[in-house]
Design a protein around this motif. Structure first.
Motif, PDB file in Angstrom:
ATOM      1  N   GLN A 112      -2.651   5.683  -3.392  1.00  0.00           N
ATOM      2  CA  GLN A 112      -3.531   6.835  -3.205  1.00  0.00           C
ATOM      3  C   GLN A 112      -2.697   8.109  -3.314  1.00  0.00           C
ATOM      4  OE1 GLN A 112      -3.508   4.494  -0.328  1.00  0.00           O
ATOM      5  NE2 GLN A 112      -4.765   3.223  -1.644  1.00  0.00           N
ATOM      6  N   SER A 154      -6.414   0.478  -7.378  1.00  0.00           N
ATOM      7  CA  SER A 154      -6.194  -0.849  -6.807  1.00  0.00           C
ATOM      8  C   SER A 154      -5.635  -1.748  -7.899  1.00  0.00           C
ATOM      9  CB  SER A 154      -7.499  -1.435  -6.265  1.00  0.00           C
ATOM     10  OG  SER A 154      -8.006  -0.640  -5.208  1.00  0.00           O
ATOM     11  N   ARG A 211      -4.018  -5.738  -9.095  1.00  0.00           N
ATOM     12  CA  ARG A 211      -3.710  -7.162  -8.920  1.00  0.00           C
ATOM     13  C   ARG A 211      -2.495  -7.458  -9.780  1.00  0.00           C
ATOM     14  NH1 ARG A 211      -6.118 -11.749  -7.159  1.00  0.00           N
ATOM     15  NH2 ARG A 211      -8.144 -10.709  -6.889  1.00  0.00           N
ATOM     16  N   LEU A 217      -1.599  -8.090  -4.095  1.00  0.00           N
ATOM     17  CA  LEU A 217      -2.590  -7.029  -4.234  1.00  0.00           C
ATOM     18  C   LEU A 217      -1.966  -5.728  -3.737  1.00  0.00           C
ATOM     19  CD1 LEU A 217      -5.825  -8.821  -2.944  1.00  0.00           C
ATOM     20  CD2 LEU A 217      -4.987  -8.605  -5.301  1.00  0.00           C
ATOM     21  N   SER A 250      -2.230  -1.099  -3.658  1.00  0.00           N
ATOM     22  CA  SER A 250      -3.035   0.106  -3.827  1.00  0.00           C
ATOM     23  C   SER A 250      -2.144   1.334  -3.748  1.00  0.00           C
ATOM     24  CB  SER A 250      -4.134   0.184  -2.763  1.00  0.00           C
ATOM     25  OG  SER A 250      -3.580   0.334  -1.464  1.00  0.00           O
ATOM     26  N   TRP A 273       0.852  -1.190   0.000  1.00  0.00           N
ATOM     27  CA  TRP A 273       0.000   0.000   0.000  1.00  0.00           C
ATOM     28  C   TRP A 273       0.883   1.234   0.000  1.00  0.00           C
ATOM     29  CZ3 TRP A 273      -2.781  -1.887   5.058  1.00  0.00           C
ATOM     30  CH2 TRP A 273      -3.507  -3.060   4.775  1.00  0.00           C
TER      31      TRP A 273
END
Length: 391
Positions: A271, A259, A261, A267, A269, A157
């Motif tokens: 922002q 997001s 894959r 996985l 993400s 993330w």
């Protein structure tokens, strides 16, 4: 080149004398290169170039004039606006000139693939300046992951607080889709590349979301083509809605996320917000045996690791200090240019990758398409394996 010839300074050109062109000075400061020519359609930029690189440099209105001018060149730094990258880089590569191409590689997947194809066909060296791969905080996180301290990576993330966004991206060409595509690409491609690098894979499926939430409400506009970013930048430009003299056209998002894959099952993400008061990146990487997170992304920052079961624990189990990048990413710029010089001279291994740069663009392009199409998922096109193999 013979070994003796490699000791002479590389003969370098700079194409596009904007805010990022100063990066070429690292090659001069190290003694590895000499700026002999610059190209820019702006006469003010050409005068600025003489102040930066010396009054004796040759100046040209465009890269094709430079190529026609029979200037002996080993390499060129392309630091022009993003929408010009493809045309310039392809012409230089076919002319047998090694290219340092400022990131992102291009603003469309078609252009990104065309640049890679030109490098593969010509055999000329292509280097994309993804300097974040040389940032101390990124190298530290990668070392922790490679040691196996958090096990096998399963999630990455990244939150990017772009506190200087109004000054950096909404007062010039960055604010226009036609010239940047969008900031999820222009700014985000750099972090997407690092996400891929830390995760050990590339995105195959993405979903984007975002909007122009703040800067579109500001009516004070100005054509700032007679200036460069340092002329208008100020920490006093706060709060965001008090900004003035924004670009006449603003049609990119100031708040966005994606997001992802990846092809190895990870996985991820990302922002991005362009109106935060603080400016830094926060990464979290979660593995099968722990997680890491950075607090601060320059010298003196901290990367903490949690690798035992606990409740809330702000300090983590292990703490590592970030050493390097005292001047923002200036240290990383120096290392990146040094790597480029070694790559041009003897084909040395590089931590950066033109293929990875292309895959970051492919991911960001797909995410931006998703963002502008009701967040419908998008498949990310894979690179041509034949081209990748030749690079």
């Amino acid at each position: 080149m013979t070994k003796q010839e490699t000791r002479r300074p590389l003969q370098l050109a700079v194409i596009g004398v904007g805010a990022r062109s100063e990066i070429a000075s690292h090659a001069v400061a190290s003694g590895a290169g000499e700026i002999v020519a610059v190209a820019d359609p702006s006469t003010a930029a050409l005068e600025r170039a003489k102040e930066m690189f010396g009054a004796g440099i040759r100046t040209f209105a465009g890269h094709r004039d430079l190529l026609a001018g029979d200037v002996p060149l080993d390499a060129a730094f392309v630091t022009s606006p993003d929408h010009t990258h493809a045309e310039i880089a392809i012409d230089l590569l076919h002319a047998g000139i090694a290219v340092y191409l400022e990131k992102p590689l291009a603003i469309s997947l078609v252009d990104a693939d065309a640049i890679l194809a030109a490098a593969a066909e010509s055999g000329s060296k292509l280097y994309v300046g993804h300097n974040m791969r040389h940032m101390a905080v990124v190298r530290l996180m990668r070392e922790i992951i490679k040691r196996g301290d958090i096990g096998e990576v399963k999630a990455v993330w990244c939150r990017h607080f772009v506190g200087n966004g109004g000054d950096y991206y909404f007062k010039d060409w960055h604010a226009e889709r036609a010239k940047s595509n969008g900031l999820l690409l222009q700014k985000g491609a750099h972090d997407i590349d690092i996400i891929h690098w830390l995760a050990g894979g590339y995105s195959t499926l993405v979903t984007g979301m975002g909007d122009l939430t703040v800067y579109g409400d500001i009516d004070d506009r100005r054509d700032n083509s007679d200036r460069t970013m340092p002329d208008w930048f100020s920490f006093a430009n706060w709060p965001p809605l008090s900004q003035t003299e924004l670009n006449p056209v603003i049609d990119v998002e100031d708040l966005s996320m994606v997001s992802m894959r990846l092809d190895n099952g990870v996985l991820a993400s990302y922002q991005q917000c362009h109106f935060t008061p603080d400016y830094w990146r926060n990464y979290t990487v979660i593995g099968t045996e722990g997680r890491l997170e950075n607090f601060g992304d320059t010298d003196g920052g901290i990367v903490r690791v949690w690798n035992r079961r606990t409740g809330y624990d702000a300090d983590g189990d292990v703490e590592y200090r970030v050493r390097g990048d005292a001047g923002g990413h200036g240290d990383a710029d120096q290392l990146t240019v040094g790597e480029f010089v070694d790559f041009v001279r003897d084909g040395a291994h590089t931590e950066t990758s033109a293929v990875a740069a292309r895959n970051a663009v492919a991911t960001a392009v797909a995410a931006t398409e998703s963002l502008r199409d009701g967040s419908r998922p998008r498949r990310v096109s894979a690179v041509d394996e034949r081209v990748a193999a030749r690079l």
